[in-house]
Design a protein around this motif. Sequence first.
Motif, PDB file in Angstrom:
ATOM      1  N   ARG A 106       0.837  -1.210   0.000  1.00  0.00           N
ATOM      2  CA  ARG A 106       0.000   0.000   0.000  1.00  0.00           C
ATOM      3  C   ARG A 106       0.868   1.254   0.000  1.00  0.00           C
ATOM      4  NH1 ARG A 106      -0.259   1.333   5.629  1.00  0.00           N
ATOM      5  NH2 ARG A 106       0.323  -0.461   6.917  1.00  0.00           N
ATOM      6  N   VAL A 108       1.323   5.257   1.131  1.00  0.00           N
ATOM      7  CA  VAL A 108       0.947   6.257   2.128  1.00  0.00           C
ATOM      8  C   VAL A 108       1.403   7.619   1.616  1.00  0.00           C
ATOM      9  CG1 VAL A 108       1.284   7.093   4.485  1.00  0.00           C
ATOM     10  CG2 VAL A 108       1.100   4.630   4.035  1.00  0.00           C
ATOM     11  N   LEU A 110       0.514  11.244   2.941  1.00  0.00           N
ATOM     12  CA  LEU A 110      -0.228  11.994   3.949  1.00  0.00           C
ATOM     13  C   LEU A 110      -0.393  13.455   3.546  1.00  0.00           C
ATOM     14  CD1 LEU A 110       1.285  10.627   7.289  1.00  0.00           C
ATOM     15  CD2 LEU A 110      -0.689   9.807   6.005  1.00  0.00           C
ATOM     16  N   ARG A 125       2.278  10.519  13.579  1.00  0.00           N
ATOM     17  CA  ARG A 125       1.290  10.241  12.532  1.00  0.00           C
ATOM     18  C   ARG A 125       1.825   9.306  11.463  1.00  0.00           C
ATOM     19  NH1 ARG A 125      -0.032  14.311   8.213  1.00  0.00           N
ATOM     20  NH2 ARG A 125       1.912  15.197   7.452  1.00  0.00           N
ATOM     21  N   TYR A 126       3.140   9.151  11.407  1.00  0.00           N
ATOM     22  CA  TYR A 126       3.715   8.188  10.467  1.00  0.00           C
ATOM     23  C   TYR A 126       3.747   6.775  11.042  1.00  0.00           C
ATOM     24  CZ  TYR A 126       5.240  12.416   8.043  1.00  0.00           C
ATOM     25  OH  TYR A 126       5.260  13.630   7.391  1.00  0.00           O
ATOM     26  N   SER A 128       1.640   5.105  12.749  1.00  0.00           N
ATOM     27  CA  SER A 128       0.416   4.322  12.574  1.00  0.00           C
ATOM     28  C   SER A 128       0.308   3.685  11.195  1.00  0.00           C
ATOM     29  CB  SER A 128      -0.819   5.198  12.832  1.00  0.00           C
ATOM     30  OG  SER A 128      -0.883   6.261  11.899  1.00  0.00           O
ATOM     31  N   HIS A 129       1.115   4.133  10.247  1.00  0.00           N
ATOM     32  CA  HIS A 129       1.069   3.590   8.879  1.00  0.00           C
ATOM     33  C   HIS A 129       2.169   2.574   8.620  1.00  0.00           C
ATOM     34  CE1 HIS A 129      -2.009   6.421   7.501  1.00  0.00           C
ATOM     35  NE2 HIS A 129      -1.393   7.327   8.227  1.00  0.00           N
ATOM     36  N   VAL A 137       5.008  -1.106   2.660  1.00  0.00           N
ATOM     37  CA  VAL A 137       4.455   0.240   2.680  1.00  0.00           C
ATOM     38  C   VAL A 137       5.387   1.172   1.917  1.00  0.00           C
ATOM     39  CG1 VAL A 137       3.802   2.210   4.105  1.00  0.00           C
ATOM     40  CG2 VAL A 137       3.241  -0.108   4.856  1.00  0.00           C
ATOM     41  N   PHE A 139       6.080   5.028   1.142  1.00  0.00           N
ATOM     42  CA  PHE A 139       5.776   6.398   1.569  1.00  0.00           C
ATOM     43  C   PHE A 139       6.075   7.353   0.419  1.00  0.00           C
ATOM     44  CE2 PHE A 139       5.974   4.613   5.835  1.00  0.00           C
ATOM     45  CZ  PHE A 139       5.027   5.355   6.527  1.00  0.00           C
ATOM     46  N   SER A 142       7.538  11.529   3.280  1.00  0.00           N
ATOM     47  CA  SER A 142       7.584  10.865   4.569  1.00  0.00           C
ATOM     48  C   SER A 142       7.898  11.865   5.665  1.00  0.00           C
ATOM     49  CB  SER A 142       8.667   9.777   4.522  1.00  0.00           C
ATOM     50  OG  SER A 142       9.938  10.394   4.352  1.00  0.00           O
TER      51      SER A 142
END
Length: 302
Positions: A106, A108, A110, A125-126, A128-129, A137, A139, A142
């Motif tokens: 996935r 991310v 943000l 906040r990073y 949690s991903h 993952v 980014f 980032s």
Amino acid sequence: MRDETPSEWLRAEMRDTIDEDYEIELEDAALSREIARIYRETHPDEMPRHQYFSELLRLQAELIRLQDWVSYHKEKVVVIFEGRDSAGKGGAIKRITQRLNPRVCRVVALPAPSDREKTQWYFQRYVSHLPAGGEIVLFDRSWYNRAGVERVMGFATDNEVEQFFDDVPEFERMLVRSGIRLIKYWFSVTDEEQQMRFLVRIHDPLKQWKLSPMDLQSRIRWEDYTKAKEEMLLRTNIPEAPWYIVPGNDKKRARLNCMNHLLAKIPYGDVPHEAVSLPDRVFNPDYERSVLPPELYVPQRY
């Protein structure tokens, strides 16, 4: 219509696969004629399309093997994509994920932090991903926003930037100690190439959404971003999580080189697969299919 043989069906499926790639590539072709002419003149040694697609499909097949290995062994992989605006991060991410399972791999990306997030620990906040076992993952930008856009645009104070540089090496060492494979890419593009790509975005209606006020500021503050990038690479290039620079002026080669390097950094291999066979369909002689009202169907305009 005659019945297709299995080989004819497979060839048709491969044509559809190539069509999907061409559809993505249209984003590079949907330019005004003048912009397209100028772009070709500035990129005379562009990789031939057939060679590019051949290598792209080969690398994407390897990425599927990597995905299966990560899923089977419950590995955790984080790949960071940083670089100047229009350097090609998004295009590389799109080709990497194109054929992968979104439940395993996935992206991310943000948005700007909310008022609440601004009061949290910067990395919160990073976190949690980050991936669980069996996940990859990517980014698309980032925590390095603090060393780049936040610093250059004045969204972070000098003290906050200095605290970031003090914290990020240990933060990343913690991630690696936890079992995360952390790979960091910086996509590099020249001043002239970025200007050309911004002009393309301005003149191409399909790409204008990519051009933000921050992008325009990045042109004005090119040298400030250069100084920020150089210090960031110097202070955060640690043995546990080194930086890898991807020359991005040639978008096709940059994508292939990044994909090839990513595959080389992870010791993946084949994993066991259960044999798959298609079961026979069960027919119920008493079943009658109901007729659905025509308004439920999408109009057949094509």
